[in-house]
Scaffold this active site. Structure first.
Site, short mmCIF file in Angstrom:
data_model
loop_
_atom_site.label_atom_id
_atom_site.label_comp_id
_atom_site.label_asym_id
_atom_site.label_seq_id
_atom_site.Cartn_x
_atom_site.Cartn_y
_atom_site.Cartn_z
N ASN A 72 0.86 -0.82 -0.10
CA ASN A 72 0.25 -0.49 -0.21
C ASN A 72 0.70 1.21 -0.13
O ASN A 72 1.57 1.58 1.27
CB ASN A 72 -0.60 0.01 1.21
CG ASN A 72 -2.08 0.62 1.46
OD1 ASN A 72 -1.64 2.37 0.34
ND2 ASN A 72 -2.50 1.45 2.86
N LYS A 124 -0.07 3.70 0.12
CA LYS A 124 -0.16 5.52 0.34
C LYS A 124 -0.03 6.34 -0.65
O LYS A 124 -0.52 6.67 -2.11
CB LYS A 124 0.18 6.09 1.78
CG LYS A 124 -0.23 4.17 3.12
CD LYS A 124 0.16 4.86 3.79
CE LYS A 124 -0.46 2.97 5.11
NZ LYS A 124 0.10 3.85 6.29
N HIS A 179 -9.39 1.60 5.16
CA HIS A 179 -7.91 1.85 5.56
C HIS A 179 -8.60 2.58 6.17
O HIS A 179 -9.40 3.20 6.84
CB HIS A 179 -7.06 2.05 4.57
CG HIS A 179 -5.60 2.50 5.58
ND1 HIS A 179 -5.10 3.63 6.16
CD2 HIS A 179 -4.87 0.85 4.80
CE1 HIS A 179 -3.97 2.90 6.20
NE2 HIS A 179 -4.19 1.15 5.45
N GLU A 213 -6.54 4.83 8.03
CA GLU A 213 -6.32 6.41 7.84
C GLU A 213 -7.76 6.97 7.08
O GLU A 213 -7.98 8.23 7.13
CB GLU A 213 -4.95 6.24 6.80
CG GLU A 213 -4.05 5.97 7.81
CD GLU A 213 -2.78 5.62 6.88
OE1 GLU A 213 -2.79 5.76 5.28
OE2 GLU A 213 -1.50 5.17 7.76
N GLU A 243 -5.35 -5.27 10.29
CA GLU A 243 -4.52 -3.45 10.61
C GLU A 243 -4.82 -3.11 12.09
O GLU A 243 -5.88 -1.90 12.29
CB GLU A 243 -4.71 -2.91 9.80
CG GLU A 243 -4.50 -3.64 8.21
CD GLU A 243 -3.76 -2.77 7.53
OE1 GLU A 243 -2.33 -2.77 6.92
OE2 GLU A 243 -3.99 -1.07 7.19
N GLY A 259 2.64 1.64 10.87
CA GLY A 259 3.49 3.69 10.71
C GLY A 259 4.44 3.56 11.79
O GLY A 259 4.96 4.47 12.14
N SER A 302 3.44 -2.24 10.02
CA SER A 302 5.01 -2.46 10.22
C SER A 302 5.38 -3.93 10.29
O SER A 302 6.36 -3.82 10.80
CB SER A 302 5.30 -2.30 11.97
OG SER A 302 5.13 -0.48 11.95
P1 PGA Z 1 2.46 0.38 7.26
O1 PGA Z 1 1.31 0.80 7.26
O2 PGA Z 1 3.31 -0.25 7.36
O3 PGA Z 1 4.13 1.39 7.30
O4 PGA Z 1 2.76 0.26 8.64
C1 PGA Z 1 0.48 -0.58 7.50
C2 PGA Z 1 -0.69 0.15 5.89
O5 PGA Z 1 -1.08 1.26 6.71
O6 PGA Z 1 -1.69 -0.75 5.68
#
Ligand code: PGA
Length: 241
Positions: free
Chosen positions: A9, A11, A96, A98, A165, A171, A204
Site C-alpha cells: 500500500n 499510500k 483503511h 487512515e 490492521e 507506521g 509495521s
Molecule cells: P505500515 O502501514 O506497514 O507502514 O505500518 C500498513 C498499512 O497502513 O497498510
C-alpha cells in the site's frame, strides 16, 4: 485452500516516474519465484495507468486505494469502479484506518464501497482494526466483530480479502506480536461464512519480521505500507521464507 496475498500500500507516495523506477527494480527481484503467492501493488490513482502498462504479463496485480459506490456522478475527488476496471485494476483497499480517521469513512460507506468493488469484479481488501485505547480497554474483539458485522452486510465472501490492521501498529514500527495477530485473525475467521477468505496482517511489516508473521497458521498474507516503497525491501517480504 486459502490464497496467499502479499500487498503493498503505497499510500500517497510516488509519482509516475518513481513508480516506474520501482517496477523495473522490483520485477527482476521476484522473477524466479515459483510458488503461488499473489503480489499486489496498491498505488496512487495517478500511477495506475503507467503501472498497468508495465505490469502487463507479469505476476504482479494492480490495486487502487479506494473506490466509490456510485457508477458515476457528482462526487468530486472520488473514483468509480468502471474507471478502475478500464485500467486493469484487480484489487481495491476499502476502509483503511487512515480513510476512517482522516476522511470520515464509516462502516456504512465501507459497506457500499465493498459492494461496488465486487459489482465491477474488483476484489476489495477490507481493513479492520482497533485503536490503542480500545486494545487497552480490552475491546479489541468487540470492535472488530462490530466492524465486520456492519461492513459485510450483503457482501459476497467469495471475492473478498480482509486485512487485520491494529491502528497502533501502523507506521509506528510497533508490530503486533505475531501470535497475537494470529489469534485475532482466528477470531475474524470465526465471524465469516466462507472459511476460504484470505486474511492478511498489516502494521509495521518489515523484511525482519515477515518470516515469523507468515509462519502463523491463520495469517494468509500481509498488507505493507512503508516497507513496500523500496523494491528490495518489498521483494524480501514477497520472498519470505
Ligand atoms: P505500515 O502501514 O506497514 O507502514 O505500518 C500498513 C498499512 O497502513 O497498510
Amino acid at each position: 485452500m486459502r490464497k496467499i496475498i502479499i500487498a503493498g500500500n503505497w499510500k500517497m507516495h510516488k509519482n509516475q516516474a518513481e513508480s516506474l523506477e520501482f517496477v523495473q527494480a522490483f520485477k527482476s527481484e521476484i522473477e524466479n519465484r515459483d510458488e503461488v503467492r499473489e503480489i499486489v501493488l496498491c498505488v496512487p490513482f495517478t500511477s495506475l495507468t503507467v503501472m498497468s502498462k508495465n505490469l502487463h504479463g507479469s505476476k504482479i496485480r494492480l490495486g487502487a486505494q479506494n473506490i466509490h459506490w456510485a457508477d458515476q456522478g457528482a462526487y468530486t475527488g472520488e473514483i468509480s469502479g468502471s474507471m478502475l476496471t478500464e485500467i486493469g485494476v484487480n484489487y481495491a483497499i476499502v476502509g483503511h484506518s487512515e480513510r476512517r480517521q482522516y476522511f470520515g469513512e464509516t462502516d456504512e460507506t465501507v459497506n457500499l464501497r465493498l459492494k461496488a468493488a465486487q459489482k465491477y469484479g474488483i476484489t476489495p481488501i477490507l481493513c479492520v482494526g482497533e485503536t490503542k485505547a480500545q486494545r487497552d480497554a480490552q475491546e479489541t474483539e468487540n470492535v472488530i466483530i462490530n466492524q465486520l458485522k456492519q461492513d459485510l452486510v450483503d457482501v459476497d465472501q467469495s471475492n473478498l480479502v480482509i486485512a487485520y490492521e491494529p491502528i497502533w501498529a501502523i507506521g509506528t514500527g510497533d508490530t503486533c506480536e505475531s501470535q497475537e495477530a494470529n489469534r485475532v485473525i482466528g477470531v475474524i475467521r470465526q465471524q465469516l461464512d466462507n472459511q476460504d477468505v484470505p486474511i492478511q496482517y498489516g502494521g509495521s511489516v518489515k523484511p525482519n519480521n515477515i518470516d515469523e508473521i507468515m509462519a502463523q497458521s491463520e495469517i494468509d498474507g500481509v498488507l505493507v505500507g512503508g516497507a513496500s516503497l523500496e523494491a528490495s525491501s518489498f521483494a524480501r517480504i514477497v520472498n519470505y521464507q
